[in-house]
Each structure stands twice: as structure tokens, then as C-alpha cells.
Design a protein around this motif. Structure first.
Motif, PDB file in Angstrom:
ATOM      1  N   LEU A 111       0.838  -1.215   0.000  1.00  0.00           N
ATOM      2  CA  LEU A 111       0.000   0.000   0.000  1.00  0.00           C
ATOM      3  C   LEU A 111       0.869   1.259   0.000  1.00  0.00           C
ATOM      4  N   LYS A 112       2.006   1.175   0.747  1.00  0.00           N
ATOM      5  CA  LYS A 112       2.881   2.357   0.859  1.00  0.00           C
ATOM      6  C   LYS A 112       3.497   2.722  -0.485  1.00  0.00           C
ATOM      7  N   PHE A 113       3.868   1.682  -1.279  1.00  0.00           N
ATOM      8  CA  PHE A 113       4.586   1.958  -2.521  1.00  0.00           C
ATOM      9  C   PHE A 113       3.699   1.879  -3.771  1.00  0.00           C
ATOM     10  N   THR A 114       2.369   1.885  -3.550  1.00  0.00           N
ATOM     11  CA  THR A 114       1.447   1.901  -4.699  1.00  0.00           C
ATOM     12  C   THR A 114       0.719   3.253  -4.729  1.00  0.00           C
TER      13      THR A 114
ATOM     14  N   GLY B 106       2.428  -0.973  -7.887  1.00  0.00           N
ATOM     15  CA  GLY B 106       3.185   0.201  -7.434  1.00  0.00           C
ATOM     16  C   GLY B 106       4.435   0.518  -8.235  1.00  0.00           C
ATOM     17  N   ILE B 107       5.379   1.180  -7.553  1.00  0.00           N
ATOM     18  CA  ILE B 107       6.556   1.748  -8.237  1.00  0.00           C
ATOM     19  C   ILE B 107       7.567   0.686  -8.704  1.00  0.00           C
ATOM     20  N   GLY B 108       7.495  -0.494  -8.135  1.00  0.00           N
ATOM     21  CA  GLY B 108       8.407  -1.573  -8.547  1.00  0.00           C
ATOM     22  C   GLY B 108       9.814  -1.388  -7.990  1.00  0.00           C
ATOM     23  N   ILE B 109      10.656  -2.404  -8.201  1.00  0.00           N
ATOM     24  CA  ILE B 109      12.033  -2.401  -7.656  1.00  0.00           C
ATOM     25  C   ILE B 109      12.995  -2.805  -8.768  1.00  0.00           C
ATOM     26  N   SER B 110      14.081  -2.092  -8.890  1.00  0.00           N
ATOM     27  CA  SER B 110      15.063  -2.417  -9.940  1.00  0.00           C
ATOM     28  C   SER B 110      15.866  -3.667  -9.546  1.00  0.00           C
TER      29      SER B 110
ATOM     30  N   MET C 184      19.062  -6.356  -1.827  1.00  0.00           N
ATOM     31  CA  MET C 184      19.417  -5.432  -0.762  1.00  0.00           C
ATOM     32  C   MET C 184      18.246  -5.101   0.173  1.00  0.00           C
ATOM     33  N   ILE C 185      17.032  -5.029  -0.372  1.00  0.00           N
ATOM     34  CA  ILE C 185      15.893  -4.584   0.447  1.00  0.00           C
ATOM     35  C   ILE C 185      15.563  -5.545   1.595  1.00  0.00           C
ATOM     36  N   PHE C 186      16.095  -6.784   1.526  1.00  0.00           N
ATOM     37  CA  PHE C 186      15.825  -7.745   2.608  1.00  0.00           C
ATOM     38  C   PHE C 186      16.806  -7.595   3.766  1.00  0.00           C
TER      39      PHE C 186
ATOM     40  N   GLN D 160      16.875   0.683   2.363  1.00  0.00           N
ATOM     41  CA  GLN D 160      15.724   1.125   1.573  1.00  0.00           C
ATOM     42  C   GLN D 160      16.216   1.563   0.207  1.00  0.00           C
ATOM     43  N   VAL D 161      15.334   1.517  -0.772  1.00  0.00           N
ATOM     44  CA  VAL D 161      15.707   2.025  -2.095  1.00  0.00           C
ATOM     45  C   VAL D 161      15.712   3.541  -2.001  1.00  0.00           C
ATOM     46  N   GLU D 162      16.871   4.123  -2.354  1.00  0.00           N
ATOM     47  CA  GLU D 162      16.974   5.576  -2.169  1.00  0.00           C
ATOM     48  C   GLU D 162      16.493   6.332  -3.404  1.00  0.00           C
TER      49      GLU D 162
ATOM     50  N   SER E 159       7.377   8.159   0.733  1.00  0.00           N
ATOM     51  CA  SER E 159       6.964   6.859   1.264  1.00  0.00           C
ATOM     52  C   SER E 159       8.150   6.093   1.833  1.00  0.00           C
ATOM     53  N   VAL E 160       9.338   6.248   1.168  1.00  0.00           N
ATOM     54  CA  VAL E 160      10.520   5.548   1.655  1.00  0.00           C
ATOM     55  C   VAL E 160      11.001   6.175   2.953  1.00  0.00           C
ATOM     56  N   ARG E 161      10.957   7.505   2.987  1.00  0.00           N
ATOM     57  CA  ARG E 161      11.480   8.188   4.176  1.00  0.00           C
ATOM     58  C   ARG E 161      10.658   7.870   5.425  1.00  0.00           C
ATOM     59  N   GLU E 162       9.421   7.401   5.228  1.00  0.00           N
ATOM     60  CA  GLU E 162       8.542   7.111   6.368  1.00  0.00           C
ATOM     61  C   GLU E 162       9.065   5.988   7.260  1.00  0.00           C
ATOM     62  N   GLY E 163       9.560   4.899   6.641  1.00  0.00           N
ATOM     63  CA  GLY E 163       9.939   3.716   7.432  1.00  0.00           C
ATOM     64  C   GLY E 163      11.393   3.748   7.861  1.00  0.00           C
ATOM     65  N   ALA E 164      11.785   2.649   8.573  1.00  0.00           N
ATOM     66  CA  ALA E 164      13.179   2.554   9.037  1.00  0.00           C
ATOM     67  C   ALA E 164      13.939   1.485   8.262  1.00  0.00           C
ATOM     68  N   GLY E 165      13.241   0.803   7.361  1.00  0.00           N
ATOM     69  CA  GLY E 165      13.918  -0.234   6.566  1.00  0.00           C
ATOM     70  C   GLY E 165      14.096  -1.534   7.326  1.00  0.00           C
ATOM     71  N   LEU E 166      13.178  -1.819   8.273  1.00  0.00           N
ATOM     72  CA  LEU E 166      13.319  -3.056   9.059  1.00  0.00           C
ATOM     73  C   LEU E 166      12.298  -4.131   8.689  1.00  0.00           C
ATOM     74  N   GLY E 167      11.185  -3.676   8.093  1.00  0.00           N
ATOM     75  CA  GLY E 167      10.052  -4.584   7.841  1.00  0.00           C
ATOM     76  C   GLY E 167      10.431  -5.850   7.080  1.00  0.00           C
ATOM     77  N   LEU E 168      11.128  -5.706   5.945  1.00  0.00           N
ATOM     78  CA  LEU E 168      11.438  -6.890   5.134  1.00  0.00           C
ATOM     79  C   LEU E 168      12.494  -7.776   5.792  1.00  0.00           C
TER      80      LEU E 168
ATOM     81  N   GLY F  41       5.125  -2.586 -10.835  1.00  0.00           N
ATOM     82  CA  GLY F  41       4.604  -3.248  -9.643  1.00  0.00           C
ATOM     83  C   GLY F  41       5.534  -4.349  -9.142  1.00  0.00           C
ATOM     84  N   SER F  42       5.164  -4.921  -7.982  1.00  0.00           N
ATOM     85  CA  SER F  42       6.000  -5.972  -7.373  1.00  0.00           C
ATOM     86  C   SER F  42       5.132  -7.114  -6.902  1.00  0.00           C
ATOM     87  N   ARG F  43       5.752  -8.298  -6.836  1.00  0.00           N
ATOM     88  CA  ARG F  43       5.050  -9.432  -6.250  1.00  0.00           C
ATOM     89  C   ARG F  43       6.009 -10.078  -5.237  1.00  0.00           C
ATOM     90  N   PHE F  44       5.650  -9.966  -3.945  1.00  0.00           N
ATOM     91  CA  PHE F  44       6.424 -10.629  -2.886  1.00  0.00           C
ATOM     92  C   PHE F  44       5.736 -11.943  -2.574  1.00  0.00           C
ATOM     93  N   THR F  45       6.511 -13.046  -2.569  1.00  0.00           N
ATOM     94  CA  THR F  45       5.920 -14.354  -2.284  1.00  0.00           C
ATOM     95  C   THR F  45       6.704 -15.026  -1.160  1.00  0.00           C
TER      96      THR F  45
HETATM   97  N1  LIG Z   1       5.873  -3.362  -2.563  1.00  0.00           N
HETATM   98  C1  LIG Z   1       6.998  -2.640  -2.735  1.00  0.00           C
HETATM   99  N2  LIG Z   1       7.157  -1.890  -3.844  1.00  0.00           N
HETATM  100  C2  LIG Z   1       8.268  -1.170  -4.047  1.00  0.00           C
HETATM  101  N3  LIG Z   1       9.297  -1.122  -3.188  1.00  0.00           N
HETATM  102  C3  LIG Z   1       9.213  -1.846  -2.055  1.00  0.00           C
HETATM  103  C4  LIG Z   1       8.069  -2.636  -1.770  1.00  0.00           C
HETATM  104  N4  LIG Z   1       8.262  -3.252  -0.582  1.00  0.00           N
HETATM  105  C5  LIG Z   1       9.467  -2.850  -0.148  1.00  0.00           C
HETATM  106  N5  LIG Z   1      10.042  -2.000  -1.007  1.00  0.00           N
HETATM  107  C6  LIG Z   1      11.373  -1.367  -0.901  1.00  0.00           C
HETATM  108  O1  LIG Z   1      12.086  -2.066   0.093  1.00  0.00           O
HETATM  109  C7  LIG Z   1      12.522  -1.180   1.114  1.00  0.00           C
HETATM  110  C8  LIG Z   1      12.570  -1.898   2.445  1.00  0.00           C
HETATM  111  O2  LIG Z   1      11.267  -2.216   2.881  1.00  0.00           O
HETATM  112  P1  LIG Z   1      10.998  -2.419   4.414  1.00  0.00           P
HETATM  113  O3  LIG Z   1      12.076  -3.296   4.924  1.00  0.00           O
HETATM  114  O4  LIG Z   1       9.625  -2.827   4.623  1.00  0.00           O
HETATM  115  O5  LIG Z   1      11.337  -1.000   5.024  1.00  0.00           O
HETATM  116  P2  LIG Z   1      10.409   0.314   5.072  1.00  0.00           P
HETATM  117  O6  LIG Z   1       9.045  -0.100   4.720  1.00  0.00           O
HETATM  118  O7  LIG Z   1      10.543   0.761   6.471  1.00  0.00           O
HETATM  119  O8  LIG Z   1      11.043   1.254   4.114  1.00  0.00           O
HETATM  120  C9  LIG Z   1      11.551  -0.045   1.050  1.00  0.00           C
HETATM  121  O9  LIG Z   1      12.080   1.125   1.596  1.00  0.00           O
HETATM  122  C10 LIG Z   1      11.299   0.069  -0.436  1.00  0.00           C
HETATM  123  O10 LIG Z   1      12.332   0.803  -1.008  1.00  0.00           O
END
Ligand SMILES: Nc1ncnc2c1ncn2[C@@H]1O[C@H](COP(=O)(O)OP(=O)(O)O)[C@@H](O)[C@H]1O
Ligand SMILES: [Mg+2]
Length: 464
Positions: free
Chosen positions: A348-351, A376-380, A386-388, A393-395, A400-409, A432-436
Motif C-alpha cells: 500500500l505504501k509503494f502503490t 506500485g513503483i516496482g524495484i530495480s 538489498m531490500i531484505f 531502503q531504495v533511495e 513513502s521511503v522516508r517514512e519507514g526505518a527499513g526493518l520490515g522486510l 509493480g511488485s510481487r512478494f511471495t
Molecule cells: N511493494 C513494494 N514496492 C516497491 N518497493 C518496495 C516494496 N516493498 C518494499 N520495497 C522497498 O524495500 C525497502 C525496504 O522495505 P521495508 O524493509 O519494509 O522497510 P520500510 O518499509 O521501512 O522502508 C523499502 O524502503 C522500499 O524501497
């Protein structure tokens, strides 16, 4: 006529004498006289011939021997001339007496130069003592095998030689052969240096590992302490700001209401951050407690969706569900909700507004796979790994990126993997992205869990 008659008569007399036995006696007598002489002469002749034949055979034999010796010597000499090894004869006086051409090729000195000075002058000063000791051993009749020293070259450098030698005290000389082992020695030294560097690096690594281990333990202890010390006052802030926002103690003017809402939101974020950091440290140190049970994903999804639906509605994002599996997972219900929440809140955050988020669930092999797809915006590709990682975070500078701390994934990955699952992402920028994530089906997972429990029971460290 009368003479002729007399001769005939005489002949007939002799004939009659012979016929009477006079001739055999005379022959026998002659034979007895001549035979020993003839025999003697024949024996002498035979001996002379035999001796001549023996001498001839001996001569021929000696010639053949000398020929073969000569050809052997010739072959030996040729080998010595062509050899890459260095052959030499050294006098007990310390001078070279004879050298093969290899010496000249390897050291660069001419034969004359090498033979003009005592041999010790060409030896490296550090090797002179050991060489002298070896030479005196040789002169006492011992043999030199694999002795090493360094010899001076014409350009001032030194070469390593490996020696085999024997002495002939009667001739007062040493027969020696040396091999140039400079390259081998260099390779050996390089190997030694490399091993030393490797050992030093290993030692350094070990120290670093210990440091990291200590730091991780300190961090865990700090986080555990911090959790208590920060969460208690923070809970009070969250609780009381809730009460104020609900205007339970009395009504607030609009400005006060706005301020209180700010406090409520910020303290809520802070509490979540502390919880995330704690979770991560527990996952890292293996202290995360899981309470696994069998259940269907379907049974946890509504609860998660109800939490995030307000955000979806605010952005006019449609949430769709495609649950094709009736299989059960064997997992920690609370932690699975956390995983789903993290993925859905990211989606929801990145869409952007008016997008779609779809949750699907299907069976694949022995696993139940759950996907969260967004528009959403998708990931290169370079950022997909790296995002795991924690705090990554993707800079792209978006809000939307600045909101979190980059810990969720990082937490999500840790939680899935601790439950024997896997997580991956398929995505293209702008598409868009598909996380499985996959989790083992209940029966299989329960078996793995049972084995793990049995192993732990057998582990005396864990029992205590
Ligand atoms: N559905 C998504 N679409 C695009 N980018 C994503 C998505 N989920 C995660 N990301 C990228 O992965 C980064 C790390 O995600 P996460 O660990 O949840 O940290 P946060 O949500 O706090 O930024 C995000 O900052 C974003 O750049
Ligand atoms: Mg996130």
C-alpha cells in the motif's frame, strides 16, 4: 745286350730280395726315425697358431672394449655438456678444476673467471660457514645429499643451488653436481609468505568474529534493557495521548487536538520501531520464540486486512483476494500475521492512488505459497536483494521511503526462514511488485518440527 741282361737280372734280384722281406723293415725304420720329428714340428706349429689366435681374439676383444668405453665416455661427456645441471670437479685447495658449460650459462661468469678465484668467493656470505662445514664432511669421506646454498651471479644477484657431491681423497678432489632451484625457492618463499598472510588474516578474522559476537551480545542485552526502559514510559505516552485524543478528561480546542494527535502518531511510530528492533535482535540471536500450530492462511487474513483497510481506502486502492489453497500451514499465527501485515503495508505504501493490491494463496509441491502483488513503483534488479537487509531502503527520495526505518522486510525474511520457509520478490521498476513467501504444508512441517524437538531433547546443552 749283355748289360741289359745284367740290369734285368739285378732288378729281378732286388725284386726277389724285397719279396723275401727286406723292404718293410727299411720303411719301418725310416718311419720310426721321421715320425717323432714330424710330430714335434706339427705340435710346435699348432701351439704357434693357437697362441696367435688367442692374441688375435684378445686384441679384437680389447679393441671392442676400448671402443665401447670410448663411446660411453663420449656419450657421458655429451650429456654433461648439454645438461642444465652444473657439473664440476673441485680441488681440495678450494678451486674449481673442471666445469661444464651450464655454469657459465647460469651464473654469467666465464669458465676462466670461475676457475681463477677460490670457490668460496662466489658463495653468499651467510652460506659460507655451512658450506665449509659441508666440504669438510665431504673431505672426510662422507656424501653430500641435497645441500643448499646461494651462488653469486655476474649481475650481483644470487641463485639458490641444490648440491649432491662425493669426494675422492686419493685424487684430492670433489665431484659435485648442482641444480639451480632459485625459482622453486622463490615459489616456496611466496607460498610461505602467503600462508603467513593467510594465518594473520584468519587470526584477524577470528578476533573480529569474537568482537562481533561480543558486540551482538551487548546489543541484545542493550536492546532487552532498552525495550523495558523505553517501552514503559512510551506506553504511558501512547495511552494518555489516546485518552486526550478521545477527549475523555475534557474537550480540547482544535489546536490542542492537532498537537495531541501528533504526539499519538509519533509515539505510536516510536513504539513500533522499538518493537521491530527487538524482533530483529531476537531473530539474529535465535531467541525468537515461536508457538507453531496448524491453521489455514484464510483464518488470519481478515484480521490483517481489517488493520490495513483504512490506509487502502485513503488511497483508493482495491484489495483483491485469490485463495486457491485449502492446505494448512504449520506456523506461528501471530508471526504470520506480522509477515502479512509487513508485505501488505509495503504494497500500500509503494502503490500510488487508485492502484490494486492482490493477495493470493496456492499450493506448490509440499509448500503453501502466499503472494502479495501490487501495481506500485516496482524495484530495480540491483535493489531486489538489498531490500531484505536491515535498515536498507531504495533511495529514490520519495516520501513513502522516508517514512519507514527499513526493518520490515528484514524481520519478515527472518520470520519466514525461522519457520522453514522462503521469501522472494519479482518486480520491475514502474511495473509493480510481487512478494511471495512459502511455508511447508502442515504435515511436512510438523514432521520437521518433531525431528527438531527430538534433536533438542538429545542435546544436553539445551536440556539444561
Ligand atoms: N511493494 C513494494 N514496492 C516497491 N518497493 C518496495 C516494496 N516493498 C518494499 N520495497 C522497498 O524495500 C525497502 C525496504 O522495505 P521495508 O524493509 O519494509 O522497510 P520500510 O518499509 O521501512 O522502508 C523499502 O524502503 C522500499 O524501497
Ligand atoms: Mg515496510
Amino acid at each position: 745286350m749283355g748289360q741289359a741282361l745284367q740290369r734285368v737280372e739285378a732288378k729281378s734280384n732286388i725284386g726277389s730280395w724285397a719279396s723275401k722281406g727286406g723292404l718293410p723293415l727299411y720303411g719301418l725304420f725310416t718311419l720310426l726315425l721321421i715320425a717323432p720329428i714330424a710330430l714335434c714340428a706339427w705340435a710346435i706349429e699348432l701351439k704357434v697358431w693357437s697362441v696367435a689366435l688367442i692374441f688375435l681374439a684378445l686384441g679384437l676383444g680389447l679393441c671392442a672394449l676400448a671402443g665401447s668405453l670410448y663411446s660411453r665416455l663420449e656419450a657421458g661427456n655429451r650429456f654433461i655438456e648439454m645438461s642444465v645441471d652444473m657439473f664440476c670437479i673441485i680441488g681440495f685447495d678450494g678451486f674449481f678444476k673442471s666445469l661444464n658449460p651450464s655454469w657459465q650459462k647460469i651464473l654469467g661468469f666465464s669458465m676462466e673467471e670461475l676457475m681463477a678465484k677460490p670457490r668460496i668467493d662466489f658463495i653468499h656470505p651467510e652460506d659460507r660457514l655451512s658450506t665449509e662445514a659441508e666440504v669438510s664432511r665431504l673431505q672426510n669421506g662422507e656424501i653430500t645429499l641435497a645441500f643448499e646454498n646461494r651462488y653469486l651471479c655476474k649481475d650481483g644477484s644470487y641463485k639458490w643451488f641444490l648440491w649432491n657431491a662425493v669426494s675422492s681423497p686419493r685424487q684430492r678432489v670433489i665431484y659435485a653436481v648442482a641444480r639451480d632451484i632459485t625459482e622453486r625457492q622463490r615459489a616456496e618463499q611466496e607460498r610461505h609468505k602467503f600462508i603467513k598472510t593467510l594465518e594473520a588474516a584468519n587470526h584477524e578474522l577470528e578476533l573480529r568474529n569474537r568482537e562481533v559476537e561480543r558486540a551482538t551480545q551487548l546489543k541484545s542485552r542493550f536492546l532487552a534493557g532498552m525495550s523495558h526502559d523505553l517501552r514503559t514510559p512510551l506506553n504511558a505516552i501512547v495511552g494518555f495521548s489516546d485518552l486526550l485524543a478521545d477527549e475523555l478528561p475534557g474537550s480540547l480546542n482544535p489546536k490542542q487536538k492537532r498537537f495531541v494527535n501528533h504526539i499519538k502518531q509519533a509515539s505510536g511510530h516510536l513504539l513500533q520501531l522499538i518493537k521491530d528492533i527487538l524482533d530483529l535482535s531476537r531473530i539474529e540471536t535465535g531467541q525468537l520464540e515461536l508457538h507453531c500450530e496448524e491453521f489455514h492462511i484464510d483464518s488470519v487474513l481478515p484480521e490483517v486486512l481489517s488493520t490495513i483497510r483504512p490506509i487502502a481506502m485513503a488511497k483508493n486502492i482495491q484489495i483483491q483476494q485469490k485463495l486457491k489453497s485449502s492446505g494448512h500451514v504449520f506456523a506461528d499465527r501471530v508471526r504470520l500475521k506480522q509477515v502479512l501485515y509487513n508485505l501488505l503495508s509495503n504494497a500500500l505504501k509503494f502503490t500510488p492512488e487508485n492502484g490494486t493490491v492482490e493477495v493470493s494463496c496456492y499450493e506448490y509441491g509440499g509448500s503453501i505459497c502466499t503472494s502479495v502483488r501490487d501495481t506500485g513503483i516496482g524495484i530495480s534488479p540491483e535493489n531486489r536483494e538489498m531490500i531484505f537487509k536491515e535498515f536498507r531502503q531504495v533511495e529514490d527520495g520519495s516520501a513513502s521511503v522516508r517514512e519507514g526505518a527499513g526493518l520490515g522486510l528484514a524481520i519478515t525474511k527472518g520470520l519466514v526462514e525461522q519457520q522453514q520457509g522462503k521469501i522472494w520478490v519479482e518486480s520491475e521498476p514502474g511495473m509493480g511488485s510481487r512478494f511471495t513467501f512459502s511455508l511447508p504444508k502442515a504435515a511436512a512441517a510438523a514432521r520437521v518440527f518433531a525431528i527438531a524437538v527430538a534433536e533438542n531433547v538429545n542435546d544436553p546443552n539445551l536440556v539444561s
